[in-house]
Design a protein around this motif. Structure first.
Motif, PDB file in Angstrom:
ATOM      1  N   SER A 161       0.930  -1.260  -0.068  1.00 59.15           N
ATOM      2  CA  SER A 161       0.180  -0.136  -0.082  1.00 59.15           C
ATOM      3  C   SER A 161       0.903   1.332   0.072  1.00 59.15           C
ATOM      4  O   SER A 161       0.365   2.537   0.264  1.00 59.15           O
ATOM      5  CB  SER A 161      -0.875  -0.087   1.348  1.00 59.15           C
ATOM      6  N   LYS A 162       2.384   1.158  -0.090  1.00 61.50           N
ATOM      7  CA  LYS A 162       3.114   2.155  -0.135  1.00 61.50           C
ATOM      8  C   LYS A 162       3.162   3.226   0.832  1.00 61.50           C
ATOM      9  O   LYS A 162       3.592   4.307   0.950  1.00 61.50           O
ATOM     10  CB  LYS A 162       2.900   3.178  -1.370  1.00 61.50           C
ATOM     11  N   ARG A 163       2.831   2.331   2.183  1.00 64.05           N
ATOM     12  CA  ARG A 163       2.935   3.034   3.613  1.00 64.05           C
ATOM     13  C   ARG A 163       4.463   2.843   4.033  1.00 64.05           C
ATOM     14  O   ARG A 163       4.375   2.154   5.063  1.00 64.05           O
ATOM     15  CB  ARG A 163       1.970   2.585   4.619  1.00 64.05           C
ATOM     16  N   TYR A 164       5.465   3.630   3.344  1.00 65.23           N
ATOM     17  CA  TYR A 164       6.870   3.118   3.593  1.00 65.23           C
ATOM     18  C   TYR A 164       7.382   3.730   4.773  1.00 65.23           C
ATOM     19  O   TYR A 164       8.082   2.967   5.590  1.00 65.23           O
ATOM     20  CB  TYR A 164       7.508   3.987   2.421  1.00 65.23           C
ATOM     21  N   TYR A 165       6.852   4.812   5.532  1.00 62.72           N
ATOM     22  CA  TYR A 165       7.161   5.387   6.652  1.00 62.72           C
ATOM     23  C   TYR A 165       6.688   4.257   7.639  1.00 62.72           C
ATOM     24  O   TYR A 165       7.485   3.849   8.802  1.00 62.72           O
ATOM     25  CB  TYR A 165       6.651   6.717   7.042  1.00 62.72           C
ATOM     26  N   ALA A 166       5.587   3.939   7.579  1.00 63.98           N
ATOM     27  CA  ALA A 166       4.953   2.829   8.626  1.00 63.98           C
ATOM     28  C   ALA A 166       5.605   1.546   8.462  1.00 63.98           C
ATOM     29  O   ALA A 166       5.960   0.836   9.576  1.00 63.98           O
ATOM     30  CB  ALA A 166       3.407   2.599   8.577  1.00 63.98           C
ATOM     31  N   ALA A 167       5.992   1.189   7.307  1.00 64.69           N
ATOM     32  CA  ALA A 167       6.756   0.018   7.081  1.00 64.69           C
ATOM     33  C   ALA A 167       8.113   0.011   7.897  1.00 64.69           C
ATOM     34  O   ALA A 167       8.719  -0.950   8.201  1.00 64.69           O
ATOM     35  CB  ALA A 167       6.953  -0.287   5.482  1.00 64.69           C
ATOM     36  N   LEU A 168       8.907   1.328   7.714  1.00 62.38           N
ATOM     37  CA  LEU A 168      10.307   1.313   8.551  1.00 62.38           C
ATOM     38  C   LEU A 168      10.029   1.368   9.997  1.00 62.38           C
ATOM     39  O   LEU A 168      10.717   0.698  10.755  1.00 62.38           O
ATOM     40  CB  LEU A 168      10.545   2.638   8.066  1.00 62.38           C
ATOM     41  N   GLU A 200      16.738  -0.901   1.559  1.00 63.97           N
ATOM     42  CA  GLU A 200      17.211  -0.216   0.329  1.00 63.97           C
ATOM     43  C   GLU A 200      16.062  -0.207  -0.633  1.00 63.97           C
ATOM     44  O   GLU A 200      15.892   0.931  -1.439  1.00 63.97           O
ATOM     45  CB  GLU A 200      18.158  -1.074  -0.105  1.00 63.97           C
ATOM     46  N   ASP A 201      15.066  -1.322  -0.762  1.00 64.17           N
ATOM     47  CA  ASP A 201      13.970  -1.106  -1.796  1.00 64.17           C
ATOM     48  C   ASP A 201      13.096   0.179  -1.558  1.00 64.17           C
ATOM     49  O   ASP A 201      12.821   0.863  -2.497  1.00 64.17           O
ATOM     50  CB  ASP A 201      13.333  -2.504  -1.748  1.00 64.17           C
ATOM     51  N   ILE A 202      12.819   0.423  -0.194  1.00 59.23           N
ATOM     52  CA  ILE A 202      12.121   1.532   0.187  1.00 59.23           C
ATOM     53  C   ILE A 202      12.748   2.840  -0.209  1.00 59.23           C
ATOM     54  O   ILE A 202      12.032   3.797  -0.631  1.00 59.23           O
ATOM     55  CB  ILE A 202      11.689   1.541   1.849  1.00 59.23           C
ATOM     56  N   LYS A 203      13.931   2.962   0.183  1.00 52.48           N
ATOM     57  CA  LYS A 203      14.935   4.194  -0.169  1.00 52.48           C
ATOM     58  C   LYS A 203      14.887   4.343  -1.823  1.00 52.48           C
ATOM     59  O   LYS A 203      14.355   5.400  -2.295  1.00 52.48           O
ATOM     60  CB  LYS A 203      16.234   3.902   0.371  1.00 52.48           C
ATOM     61  N   ASP A 204      14.988   3.043  -2.426  1.00 51.50           N
ATOM     62  CA  ASP A 204      14.851   3.333  -3.931  1.00 51.50           C
ATOM     63  C   ASP A 204      13.447   3.740  -4.629  1.00 51.50           C
ATOM     64  O   ASP A 204      13.333   4.561  -5.477  1.00 51.50           O
ATOM     65  CB  ASP A 204      15.220   1.872  -4.468  1.00 51.50           C
ATOM     66  N   ARG A 298       7.157  12.122   2.456  1.00 47.62           N
ATOM     67  CA  ARG A 298       7.488  10.703   2.645  1.00 47.62           C
ATOM     68  C   ARG A 298       8.977  10.241   2.637  1.00 47.62           C
ATOM     69  O   ARG A 298       9.558   9.739   3.147  1.00 47.62           O
ATOM     70  CB  ARG A 298       6.859   9.787   1.679  1.00 47.62           C
ATOM     71  N   CYS A 299       9.580  10.921   1.588  1.00 43.93           N
ATOM     72  CA  CYS A 299      11.185  10.524   1.272  1.00 43.93           C
ATOM     73  C   CYS A 299      11.761  11.397   2.191  1.00 43.93           C
ATOM     74  O   CYS A 299      12.801  10.443   2.781  1.00 43.93           O
ATOM     75  CB  CYS A 299      11.489  11.030  -0.138  1.00 43.93           C
ATOM     76  N   LEU A 300      11.425  12.287   2.661  1.00 43.01           N
ATOM     77  CA  LEU A 300      12.090  13.046   3.920  1.00 43.01           C
ATOM     78  C   LEU A 300      12.240  12.010   5.230  1.00 43.01           C
ATOM     79  O   LEU A 300      13.290  12.166   5.939  1.00 43.01           O
ATOM     80  CB  LEU A 300      11.535  14.427   4.090  1.00 43.01           C
ATOM     81  N   HIS A 301      10.900  11.847   5.593  1.00 39.30           N
ATOM     82  CA  HIS A 301      10.650  10.868   6.617  1.00 39.30           C
ATOM     83  C   HIS A 301      11.411   9.572   6.740  1.00 39.30           C
ATOM     84  O   HIS A 301      12.186   9.186   7.588  1.00 39.30           O
ATOM     85  CB  HIS A 301       9.486  10.662   6.954  1.00 39.30           C
ATOM     86  N   ILE A 302      11.295   8.994   5.426  1.00 39.26           N
ATOM     87  CA  ILE A 302      12.133   7.774   5.186  1.00 39.26           C
ATOM     88  C   ILE A 302      13.543   7.856   5.235  1.00 39.26           C
ATOM     89  O   ILE A 302      14.139   6.989   6.185  1.00 39.26           O
ATOM     90  CB  ILE A 302      11.758   6.966   3.900  1.00 39.26           C
ATOM     91  N   TYR A 303      14.264   8.827   4.811  1.00 42.10           N
ATOM     92  CA  TYR A 303      15.742   9.190   4.795  1.00 42.10           C
ATOM     93  C   TYR A 303      16.052   9.680   6.290  1.00 42.10           C
ATOM     94  O   TYR A 303      17.075   9.064   6.692  1.00 42.10           O
ATOM     95  CB  TYR A 303      16.080  10.126   3.757  1.00 42.10           C
TER      96      TYR A 303
END
Length: 818
Positions: A161-168, A200-204, A298-303
């Motif tokens: 579902s592209k909830r990458y921040y929650a996934a992290l 790394e996949d989430i970062k990409d 999202r990208c800012l939170h992930i990084y």
């Protein structure tokens, strides 16, 4: 072993004494019988220590063996009877043992038969107990693994579902809480090994989304900028209408100020503009409505979660700098239409509105220092591009539209906190260029007006026509107003047209001066300076070119002088016109005055000079028509035809000069008479003319008399006495000298201020006298009466020769004196 040898030296075998020998071999036998000591070392000592030791050792060994055999025999004899008794007892028990063995075997068989079913059931019970224990263990282990598997399943759903921040965050819980509980299982190890790859996949993926976002805002920058500038325009229009309403209520000076920032929301984007009360408010679109900023957040939170925020910040800023350079690169044909400029500025506004939104909606992704640096770089590029491309614009309407675009552009970005002073400085540069394009445009307008003008007074047939003229041009003349219709106004049709066009130029110049955040005093100064340029350069140049055109005749020049006089008088009304616009008093210290007076005076002087030149050229044309018979014996008794035509021309021409200022007409008349006198004098003294008869002199005298009569008829009023006749005084005295033949008086009074022939130069008199003398000679030869002439007029010939000599002496004396 070597260490044992070193610690415990081997015993030496005695050589002589038998007791010692027995004692020495006893030690050797003790070592041999010991199981701990090595035999090789002991035996080597037997053979190596003494000669014949081996033999003695063997003897002693035999004795030792016999002794041990005797002891064994004694021991066996002592225990023999007990052994025999034991064997006997065993033989007795053998039968019972065999019987017991049979019973035991039978019992075991029966017991095995009876316990075989029990054993099977027992094994089944044992198997069930083992299964039960395994199931309990499995349930226990599954209860430990199920949360891990549930979290991993949740992780997969979040990734899908592209909830990458929650996934992290889920990965972090798996690593720190759940996986350590079941780390001994293989699947957990695989899971733990897979988590870095998922990161790394989430970062990409997030970086890919960011790239899509950057591409999206690059495409939508135009729309974002267009919306923001439209809102700024609406806000500006609203403020302008409010100010006009306020100024109409109160007696205040008009103020054009756009310093107020467009109302903004907390995120820094433009808020909804207020419309008219009777109209429904139009929905205001913001940058968020046009662009989804979630990929950036999202990208800012992930990084940030991954501890690589600095890398993301550097990448984002680098990419935005690249996009800024692309946005700031203009199209090659941008200067051709206003749409090219609008697209260019819309993209820039959209770019920096996105920057402003990201700056205020993120913590540290962009800094104010970075934003200011990017804006300063962009501002330098923008000013350079606009300066270069606007320099190619030759249409003032396009330059004006560009100015309005730049003002809206500056107001929009100023509303978001960007400094725009350099843009207004650029507008001052463009204003000068705008004025240049206006001057070129109005130069064409003036030329067209001059080309279409008929250079005759304006005829007015009715009161409406008269009002139509005076409404366009401030003309007031009490005498003309009293005249009945139809009547004529002194100026030609070009005068009100020029006046109207100057006012149109002031309006056009005012359009550019508005909204530049300048006071009305500065605007007043701008208008006056640009109007001065129009008058002193453009209009003056057009007038000078018009005056120099070959098809412009004396009548047209006279009308031009009249026109410039009226335009000069109208300059004060132009100053009042500017004052009414700006409401700046002309008595202000720094108020610039209009230079129209000097402009029209210069044009008038040029026209006057051209009148003098054309009059002289016309006189020369008539002089060229002169066809004197310099050998005629007698005059015709009347003036030459060419001269009468010339005088008639001058008379009609000077009648046209009645509308000119008196001094101009008088100067023109005096100049014409002087030029005519000079031309006639040059005709007499022409070096190609070798001889003149007295009849020709008489004819010439008649022509000069007509010139004097013309001068005395006062063709132009205002001359005092015989002032105009003095233009021919040189010719008159010279001709009188020859007609009266009064050489004695001339020579006697020469040099005296009261001389009758004061204006006759000796060289002039000598030249003409020589030509007359040669004419007399030639006439006498043709008539074959020269001899009679010499007989009858000897005294006159001598007189001529004497006068010639005296005149030559006077001429020589003058040359020596000079």
């Amino acid at each position: 072993m070597s260490s044992d040898r070193a610690e415990k030296p081997l015993p030496a075998i005695p050589e002589d004494d038998g007791r010692d020998d027995e004692k020495g071999f006893g030690n050797v036998f003790a070592e041999l019988e010991s199981v701990d000591l090595p035999l090789g070392t002991t035996l080597r000592s037997v053979y190596d220590d003494q000669p014949h030791a081996h033999k003695r050792f063997m003897e002693k060994l035999e004795v030792r063996i016999r002794n041990h055999d005797r002891e064994i025999e004694k021991m066996c004899n002592f225990h023999h009877q007990g052994f025999v008794d034991a064997i006997t007892e065993l033989l007795k028990v053998r039968a019972d043992a065999e019987k017991l063995m049979g019973q035991v075997t039978d019992t075991n068989r029966r017991l095995q038969d009876a316990g075989r079913e029990v054993t099977a059931q027992t094994e089944e019970v044992i198997r069930c107990r083992i299964q039960q224990r395994n199931m309990a263990t499995t349930v226990e282990r599954l209860q430990l693994c199920l949360p891990v598997l549930g979290m991993y399943s949740k992780l997969k759903e979040q990734l899908e579902s592209k909830r990458y921040y929650a996934a992290l965050k889920t990965m972090e819980q798996l690593e720190k809480v759940y996986i350590p509980r079941v780390s001994r299982y293989r699947f957990c190890q695989i899971m733990a090994e897979n988590l870095p790859k998922l990161r790394e996949d989430i970062k990409d993926i997030s970086m890919s989304d960011l790239k899509d976002f950057l591409e999206s805002i690059r495409k939508h920058s135009d729309k974002i900028g267009e919306t923001a500038m439209k809102q700024a325009q609406q806000h500006r229009t609203f403020n302008s209408s409010v100010q006009k309403r306020d100024s109409s209520v109160g007696d205040t000076k008009p103020v054009y100020s756009l310093n107020g920032r467009t109302p903004t929301q907390h995120n820094g984007l433009a808020a909804e503009e207020g419309g008219e009360e009777d109209q429904s408010e139009e929905e205001v679109l913001t940058a968020q409505d046009l662009v989804d900023f979630s990929p950036v957040y999202r990208c800012l939170h992930i990084y940030t979660v991954l501890g690589d925020r600095e890398t993301f910040e550097n990448y984002y800023r680098k990419q935005r700098k690249k996009q800024a350079r692309l946005v700031l690169q203009p199209q090659s044909n941008m200067q051709e239409t206003v749409e090219g400029y609008r697209r260019y500025l819309n993209q820039i506004v959209g770019f920096f509105l996105v920057e402003d939104h990201v700056l205020h909606s993120t913590q540290g992704l962009l800094t104010r220092a970075f934003s200011d640096e990017l804006w300063n770089m962009a501002l330098s590029k923008i000013t350079a591009v606009l300066r270069t491309h606007s320099s190619y614009c030759s249409d003032p309407d396009l330059v004006l539209e560009l100015k309005n675009l730049i003002v809206i552009f500056a107001d929009t970005l100023q509303g978001y906190g960007y400094p725009v002073n350099r843009l207004f400085d650029l507008l001052f540069e463009i204003r000068d260029q705008y004025n240049e394009t206006l001057l070129k445009k109005w130069a064409l307008v003036f030329r067209e007006i001059f080309e279409l003008d008929n250079y005759s007074p304006i005829p007015v047939e009715t009161e409406e026509e008269y009002k139509s003229v005076v409404n366009r041009f401030p003309f007031h003349d009490a005498e003309i107003e009293k005249q009945a219709f139809p009547k004529k106004l002194p100026m030609s049709q070009s005068v009100p047209q020029i006046y109207v066009q100057v006012k149109e130029f002031i309006y056009a110049s005012l359009k550019f001066s508005e909204s530049l955040h300048r006071s009305w005093t500065e605007i007043d100064d701008m208008l006056r300076k640009s109007t001065n340029l129009l008058l002193t350069r453009t209009l003056s140049g057009c007038l000078q070119n018009l005056i120099k055109k070959p098809h412009i005749g004396l009548t047209e020049l006279v009308q031009i002088i009249i026109n410039t006089t009226h335009l000069e008088q109208a300059c004060k009304y132009l100053e009042d016109f500017i004052t009414n616009i700006t409401n700046v008093s002309p008595e202000t210290v720094h108020t610039t005055r209009l230079y129209g007076l000097s402009t029209f005076k210069d044009a008038r002087h040029a026209a006057e000079g051209e009148i003098y030149t054309k009059l002289n050229q016309k006189i020369d044309e008539f002089i060229q028509l002169a066809d004197y018979d310099w050998g005629m014996p007698e005059s015709d008794g009347q003036a030459s035809g060419y001269l009468m035509d010339l005088i008639n021309f001058l008379r009609s021409t000077f009648q046209v000069f009645t509308h000119l200022p008196g001094k101009v007409a008088q100067t023109a008349c005096m100049s014409a008479c002087k030029h005519l006198s000079t031309s006639l004098m040059q005709m007499l003294l022409d070096s190609e003319l070798k001889q003149i008869s007295m009849g020709a002199v008489q004819q010439f005298n008649l022509d000069v008399i007509q010139c004097e009569l013309f001068a005395s008829s006062e063709p132009v009023p205002g001359f005092q006495g015989d002032t105009l006749q003095l233009a021919f005084i040189d010719l008159r005295q010279l001709l009188d000298l020859f007609m009266v033949w009064d050489w004695s008086t001339y020579l006697a009074d020469y040099g005296q201020p009261t001389s009758k022939y004061l204006r006759v130069n000796p060289s002039t008199a000598l030249a003409l006298l020589e030509k007359v003398y040669r004419g007399m000679k030639d006439t006498s030869k043709k008539n074959n009466i020269f001899s009679q002439f010499r007989k009858n007029d000897r005294d006159k010939q001598k007189l001529i020769e004497t006068v010639v000599k005296q005149l030559r002496s006077l001429v020589n004396g003058m040359s020596q004196h000079s």
